[in-house]
Design a protein around this motif. Sequence first.
Motif, mmCIF file in Angstrom:
data_model
loop_
_atom_site.group_PDB
_atom_site.id
_atom_site.type_symbol
_atom_site.label_atom_id
_atom_site.label_comp_id
_atom_site.label_asym_id
_atom_site.label_seq_id
_atom_site.Cartn_x
_atom_site.Cartn_y
_atom_site.Cartn_z
ATOM 1 N N SER A 155 0.803 -1.228 0.000
ATOM 2 C CA SER A 155 0.000 0.000 0.000
ATOM 3 C C SER A 155 0.836 1.277 0.000
ATOM 4 O O SER A 155 0.328 2.319 -0.430
ATOM 5 C CB SER A 155 -0.976 0.005 1.182
ATOM 6 O OG SER A 155 -0.293 -0.040 2.417
ATOM 7 N N ALA A 159 -2.300 3.294 -2.287
ATOM 8 C CA ALA A 159 -3.163 3.024 -1.134
ATOM 9 C C ALA A 159 -4.624 2.832 -1.536
ATOM 10 O O ALA A 159 -5.505 2.832 -0.668
ATOM 11 C CB ALA A 159 -3.052 4.166 -0.125
ATOM 12 N N GLU A 160 -4.909 2.636 -2.810
ATOM 13 C CA GLU A 160 -6.311 2.649 -3.246
ATOM 14 C C GLU A 160 -7.134 1.538 -2.598
ATOM 15 O O GLU A 160 -8.306 1.748 -2.274
ATOM 16 C CB GLU A 160 -6.403 2.579 -4.769
ATOM 17 C CG GLU A 160 -5.873 1.306 -5.395
ATOM 18 C CD GLU A 160 -6.020 1.325 -6.918
ATOM 19 O OE1 GLU A 160 -6.740 0.451 -7.440
ATOM 20 O OE2 GLU A 160 -5.427 2.209 -7.569
ATOM 21 N N GLU A 162 -6.703 0.224 0.436
ATOM 22 C CA GLU A 162 -6.970 0.617 1.816
ATOM 23 C C GLU A 162 -8.009 1.726 1.877
ATOM 24 O O GLU A 162 -8.900 1.706 2.740
ATOM 25 C CB GLU A 162 -5.676 1.075 2.497
ATOM 26 C CG GLU A 162 -4.705 -0.049 2.764
ATOM 27 C CD GLU A 162 -3.501 0.389 3.581
ATOM 28 O OE1 GLU A 162 -2.654 -0.460 3.888
ATOM 29 O OE2 GLU A 162 -3.410 1.587 3.921
ATOM 30 N N VAL A 163 -7.911 2.670 0.977
ATOM 31 C CA VAL A 163 -8.868 3.781 0.975
ATOM 32 C C VAL A 163 -10.273 3.286 0.700
ATOM 33 O O VAL A 163 -11.241 3.664 1.384
ATOM 34 C CB VAL A 163 -8.455 4.843 -0.076
ATOM 35 C CG1 VAL A 163 -9.549 5.889 -0.239
ATOM 36 C CG2 VAL A 163 -7.141 5.512 0.316
ATOM 37 N N GLU A 164 -10.427 2.401 -0.294
ATOM 38 C CA GLU A 164 -11.758 1.881 -0.621
ATOM 39 C C GLU A 164 -12.291 0.997 0.499
ATOM 40 O O GLU A 164 -13.481 1.073 0.852
ATOM 41 C CB GLU A 164 -11.713 1.103 -1.931
ATOM 42 C CG GLU A 164 -13.098 0.662 -2.390
ATOM 43 C CD GLU A 164 -13.106 0.066 -3.785
ATOM 44 O OE1 GLU A 164 -14.190 -0.370 -4.230
ATOM 45 O OE2 GLU A 164 -12.037 0.046 -4.440
ATOM 46 N N SER A 167 -13.544 3.103 3.297
ATOM 47 C CA SER A 167 -14.837 3.707 2.954
ATOM 48 C C SER A 167 -15.979 2.714 3.179
ATOM 49 O O SER A 167 -17.045 3.078 3.705
ATOM 50 C CB SER A 167 -14.810 4.167 1.493
ATOM 51 O OG SER A 167 -16.056 4.690 1.108
ATOM 52 N N GLN A 180 -5.234 3.251 8.595
ATOM 53 C CA GLN A 180 -4.730 2.699 7.341
ATOM 54 C C GLN A 180 -3.208 2.600 7.419
ATOM 55 O O GLN A 180 -2.528 3.574 7.739
ATOM 56 C CB GLN A 180 -5.137 3.577 6.171
ATOM 57 C CG GLN A 180 -6.644 3.674 5.958
ATOM 58 C CD GLN A 180 -6.997 4.573 4.781
ATOM 59 O OE1 GLN A 180 -6.363 4.521 3.721
ATOM 60 N NE2 GLN A 180 -8.010 5.411 4.962
ATOM 61 N N THR A 183 -0.594 5.166 5.974
ATOM 62 C CA THR A 183 -0.365 6.467 6.603
ATOM 63 C C THR A 183 0.690 6.392 7.698
ATOM 64 O O THR A 183 1.123 7.428 8.216
ATOM 65 C CB THR A 183 -1.667 7.016 7.218
ATOM 66 O OG1 THR A 183 -2.088 6.159 8.294
ATOM 67 C CG2 THR A 183 -2.771 7.081 6.180
#
Length: 514
Positions: A155, A159-160, A162-164, A167, A180, A183
């Motif tokens: 990631s 990081a897409e 983890e971001v999704e 959400s 996450q 970060t």
Amino acid sequence: MKRIGIDVGGTNTDAVLIDGNRVISSIKIPTSDDVMTGVVKAINSVMAAQGPQDSPIDAVMIGTTHFTNAVVERARLERAGAIRIAMPTGESLPPMIDWPADLREAVNPMSFMVEGGHEYDGRPLMPLDRAAIRDAAMRLRDAGITSVGITALFSPLTAECEVEAASIVQEIMPDARITQSSTLGRIGLLERENVTMLNAALQQLGRKTVAAFGEALRQAGISAPFYLTQNDGTVVLAEIAAANPVYSFASGPTNSMRGAAFLTGLEDAMVVDVGGTTSDIGYLQRGFPREANNVVEVGGVRTLFRMPDLLPMALGGGTIVDPDKLTVGPRSVGYRITEKALVFGGDTLTTTDIAVAAGRADIGDRDRVRHLDPALVQTVLKRIETMLEDGIDRMKTSAEDVKLIAVGGGAFLVPEKLKGASEVLRVEHAGVANALGAAMAQVSGEVDQVFSGLGRAEAIAEADRIARERAMAAGAVDSTIVTLETEDIPLAYLPGNARRVRVRVIGDIAFATA
């Protein structure tokens, strides 16, 4: 600007009141059992120098060992959920597999491993299994878990996933606190996941600690904004710090190193911070602690994220001396030194007693240690000298002698001459260097990630922009932000002219908007 700096250690709570670069008052008191009582007492002590017509306090900076202690003591940790996005390749070693059994039991994680993540070159490993993420979120919700750590394969490259996933979890668990891994950590799945889960397990304590400090300030009659110190020598607004408590790990020694730079004006030197229980040796580079570039263990857990390069030693003012075995440490009387040490009427021989007997310190009642055998005193002093010299040698990066700044309440244990040190520096207020380092700290922003599809200049410029945005979000004044460090490493094994870029910026605190 008037600031109060506070550092809560295992043995002492230190506080200073500064106006600009001038120290108005300082205090060192034993840390109270409930911590907050000592904080209020320390604040009231330094505030006694304030007159009714004096300008108010602009900010309070607090350094605390709360979060490190929670991990070490296996106490006050929250049950957390772990979602690893790395299947099918990351299935053999489940989350937190390398944690000490008692710590893992204290966190009692609820773990899920789902398909997704990316390859080392940024290509998708597998499509993200959104249905599995939703199922995990619902099961975590039904179990009453409110803190979740999400870790995806590679990631830091992208990081897409983890971001999704975050959400989706937030949609099902609106009140969830989500960490996450991208970060916090760096390349290295297990170590990055470890620090993510430590952060998740500490977030509830982070909120409680910030609330308790806020109440302590109210009891002391201070309404100024307050900040918590970080392990890179900077501070961040308390509310932000509560979301990332792992960044406070090792902040105490870091504060001392920044205080040493402030007191001496040196930007490049070695620092030994001698507390009541332990000593830490570190290296200043451009006025900030040198950063560790390898795995750092916290409470027996392997982590790989932003940490200062420190060498801890079981040597402090309260370290117990065995006169029969002629050993120094590792046990210490800690904050009970005023009850246990011989010079205070106690029955335990400590390094402080040895220093007083040798005439190196004027603490307590010297008559209580006059009976000590001079040969014993000299033997123990030589043991301490050898410990410090070995530590200096281990932390040096060249054979040349370096300047050594001695700070901390137990700095009297450091002799005037040491092998490897060109000079041993002692300065006024060295005993409260940790609180001074907290009081004069700035705000930072940092980015450490891989960029592809951009030229070198464009990648560095984008990293600088992100770092500046993070500094402003943490409370820095835009016009004062300067770039402290820039590093870039081309990654030949990745496509698209990929390179890892690390940028760190520093700025002054925006008091008016804090």
